[in-house]
Design an enzyme around this catalytic site. Structure first.
Site, PDB file in Angstrom:
ATOM      1  N   PRO A   1     -16.522  10.333 -89.145  1.00  0.00           N
ATOM      2  CA  PRO A   1     -17.301  10.631 -87.933  1.00  0.00           C
ATOM      3  C   PRO A   1     -16.503  10.298 -86.669  1.00  0.00           C
ATOM      4  O   PRO A   1     -15.783   9.296 -86.655  1.00  0.00           O
ATOM      5  CB  PRO A   1     -18.519   9.707 -88.049  1.00  0.00           C
ATOM      6  CG  PRO A   1     -18.533   9.202 -89.445  1.00  0.00           C
ATOM      7  CD  PRO A   1     -17.155   9.337 -90.010  1.00  0.00           C
TER       8      PRO A   1
ATOM      9  N   GLY B   1     -15.831   4.363 -84.224  1.00  0.00           N
ATOM     10  CA  GLY B   1     -15.141   3.149 -84.657  1.00  0.00           C
ATOM     11  C   GLY B   1     -14.500   3.252 -86.019  1.00  0.00           C
ATOM     12  O   GLY B   1     -14.044   2.250 -86.561  1.00  0.00           O
TER      13      GLY B   1
ATOM     14  N   GLY C   1     -11.871   5.225 -86.651  1.00  0.00           N
ATOM     15  CA  GLY C   1     -10.458   5.590 -86.529  1.00  0.00           C
ATOM     16  C   GLY C   1     -10.169   7.064 -86.690  1.00  0.00           C
ATOM     17  O   GLY C   1      -9.054   7.443 -87.069  1.00  0.00           O
ATOM     18  N   SER C   2     -11.133   7.921 -86.383  1.00  0.00           N
ATOM     19  CA  SER C   2     -10.924   9.349 -86.628  1.00  0.00           C
ATOM     20  C   SER C   2      -9.765   9.913 -85.794  1.00  0.00           C
ATOM     21  O   SER C   2      -8.960  10.690 -86.301  1.00  0.00           O
ATOM     22  CB  SER C   2     -12.216  10.135 -86.404  1.00  0.00           C
ATOM     23  OG  SER C   2     -12.274  10.684 -85.135  1.00  0.00           O
TER      24      SER C   2
ATOM     25  N   ASP D   1      -5.395   0.398 -85.098  1.00  0.00           N
ATOM     26  CA  ASP D   1      -5.912   1.619 -85.736  1.00  0.00           C
ATOM     27  C   ASP D   1      -4.789   2.427 -86.373  1.00  0.00           C
ATOM     28  O   ASP D   1      -4.865   2.811 -87.547  1.00  0.00           O
ATOM     29  CB  ASP D   1      -6.629   2.510 -84.708  1.00  0.00           C
ATOM     30  CG  ASP D   1      -8.043   2.042 -84.407  1.00  0.00           C
ATOM     31  OD1 ASP D   1      -8.331   0.864 -84.661  1.00  0.00           O
ATOM     32  OD2 ASP D   1      -8.840   2.861 -83.920  1.00  0.00           O
TER      33      ASP D   1
HETATM   34  O1  PMV Z   1     -11.392   2.842 -82.230  1.00  0.00           O
HETATM   35  P1  PMV Z   1     -12.347   1.733 -82.428  1.00  0.00           P
HETATM   36  O2  PMV Z   1     -13.723   1.963 -81.968  1.00  0.00           O
HETATM   37  O3  PMV Z   1     -12.259   1.154 -83.800  1.00  0.00           O
HETATM   38  O4  PMV Z   1     -11.881   0.526 -81.455  1.00  0.00           O
HETATM   39  C1  PMV Z   1     -10.647  -0.008 -81.536  1.00  0.00           C
HETATM   40  C2  PMV Z   1     -10.728  -1.481 -81.539  1.00  0.00           C
HETATM   41  C3  PMV Z   1     -10.526  -2.175 -80.216  1.00  0.00           C
HETATM   42  O5  PMV Z   1     -10.094  -3.499 -80.547  1.00  0.00           O
HETATM   43  C4  PMV Z   1     -11.821  -2.260 -79.448  1.00  0.00           C
HETATM   44  C5  PMV Z   1      -9.472  -1.511 -79.349  1.00  0.00           C
HETATM   45  C6  PMV Z   1      -8.063  -1.609 -79.900  1.00  0.00           C
HETATM   46  O6  PMV Z   1      -7.214  -0.841 -79.426  1.00  0.00           O
HETATM   47  O7  PMV Z   1      -7.779  -2.446 -80.776  1.00  0.00           O
END
Ligand code: PMV
Length: 337
Positions: A116, A120, A122-123, A169
């Protein structure tokens, strides 16, 4: 190279693989501990979610230039080198620069993903990593494709999505392994770790899309306004991540659950939780999960819930049903082992 046969000119015949179709994939991911604080140099832990994946397939032509087709998003367009705001164009032309090619062969890149978006998982990083792998292979430079190289290229693309990404990510979706990650100079600290007992996690989607760039930007503004308070919060996340790694290595599942609660409390202080996330966290705990917290940027997206050791299918179903009843739009199961 040009091959002239009678009246026919076949150009861009740079490699026999131009006649092939090349597909590459990359998994989704969840952050277990340390989101946000990781941007500021604190340790964090993330794991791949291999059952949801992004895919990129590259075939030659049929038009001039590089065409992107994303059927799920209804997108079909040419990608140009000047499109600096476009993640896929950036990914493709980073490959061109890294391979020193003066021009790219005509190609069509089809991307699809069951990760999705904006939730959060990592798409964005996974789509970029898959495209970088497929295009690099397609242009005949597959020998460059180490995880380190793909991760570094994907990091450059992540800057478009995130502004100031920590790098976690791109690391997790490229290496497809659980990682203990610290953002630092000159090289990030990337460590794998042992898992004493399998850990079953449910990943539940609030259905609320959230922009990582905006949430990360808002945390930065709060940090600038009150650095002492935010440094304390980030340091607390760092200590929790260090303790969590030990708990995973020792098979201390109940302790790990408590650490998830502690991390969630600090994330609330950072104002990155939301009523939807809180509802899912409370429902998972009430149904027997030993710990639950938001995962990723927050203010929407996904949360994770940790099941007790030896929980049977019944226990898993109970937590899953409680999450759905509390508003989860989708629940995935992932096992860390
Ligand atoms: O892409 P997400 O929603 O998993 O967010 C990344 C995680 C954060 O720590 C908020 C940002 C980062 O670059 O590490």
């Amino acid at each position: 190279m040009r091959l002239e046969i009678g009246d026919w000119t076949i150009s861009n015949l740079q490699s026999p693989i131009n006649f092939l179709s090349i597909t590459a994939t990359a998994p989704g991911k969840v952050i277990l501990f340390g989101e946000h604080a990781v941007v500021y140099g604190q340790p964090a832990i993330a794991i791949p979610v291999s059952q949801v994946r992004a895919r990129a397939t590259v075939v030659a032509g049929p038009q001039m230039g590089v065409r992107l087709v994303a059927p799920d998003l209804g997108v079909e367009k040419l990608l140009f080198e000047e499109d600096r705001d476009d993640a896929l164009a950036t990914a493709v032309y980073l490959v061109k620069a890294a391979t020193n090619l003066t021009h790219l062969p005509d190609m069509t890149i089809t991307v699809s993903s069951d990760i999705p978006i904006a939730s959060g998982l990592g798409s964005g990083a996974a789509i970029a990593a898959a495209a970088i792998r497929a295009v690099t292979q397609f242009v005949g430079y597959g020998h460059l494709l180490s995880n380190e190289w793909v991760s570094a290229m994907t990091y450059e693309v992540e800057k478009i999505h995130h502004g100031t990404p920590s790098g976690i990510d791109n690391t997790v979706v490229t290496y497809e392994q659980p990682v203990y990650f610290v953002r630092q100079q000159p090289y990030n600290r990337i460590e794998t770790f042992s898992v004493a007992k399998p850990l079953t996690l449910l990943v539940a989607d609030t259905g609320v899309r959230s922009s990582t760039r905006e949430v990360v930007g808002d945390v930065r503004r709060q940090w600038e306004a009150d650095p002492a308070r935010f440094e304390t919060l980030f340091a607390a996340c760092g200590r929790i991540a260090v303790a969590a790694r030990q708990a995973i290595e020792q098979g201390a599942t109940a302790q790990l659950g408590k650490l998830m609660q502690e991390n969630q409390a600090v994330l609330q202080e950072m104002t990155v939780s939301s009523p939807e996330l809180e509802r899912l966290v409370a429902a998972a705990l009430a149904a027997g999960a030993v710990g639950a917290k938001l995962s990723g940027a927050g203010r929407g997206g996904n949360m994770i819930a940790l099941l007790a050791d030896g929980e049977d299918e019944g226990g898993k179903t109970a937590v899953s049903q409680a999450l759905i009843a509390a508003g989860a739009k989708n629940v995935l199961t992932t096992v860390l082992q």
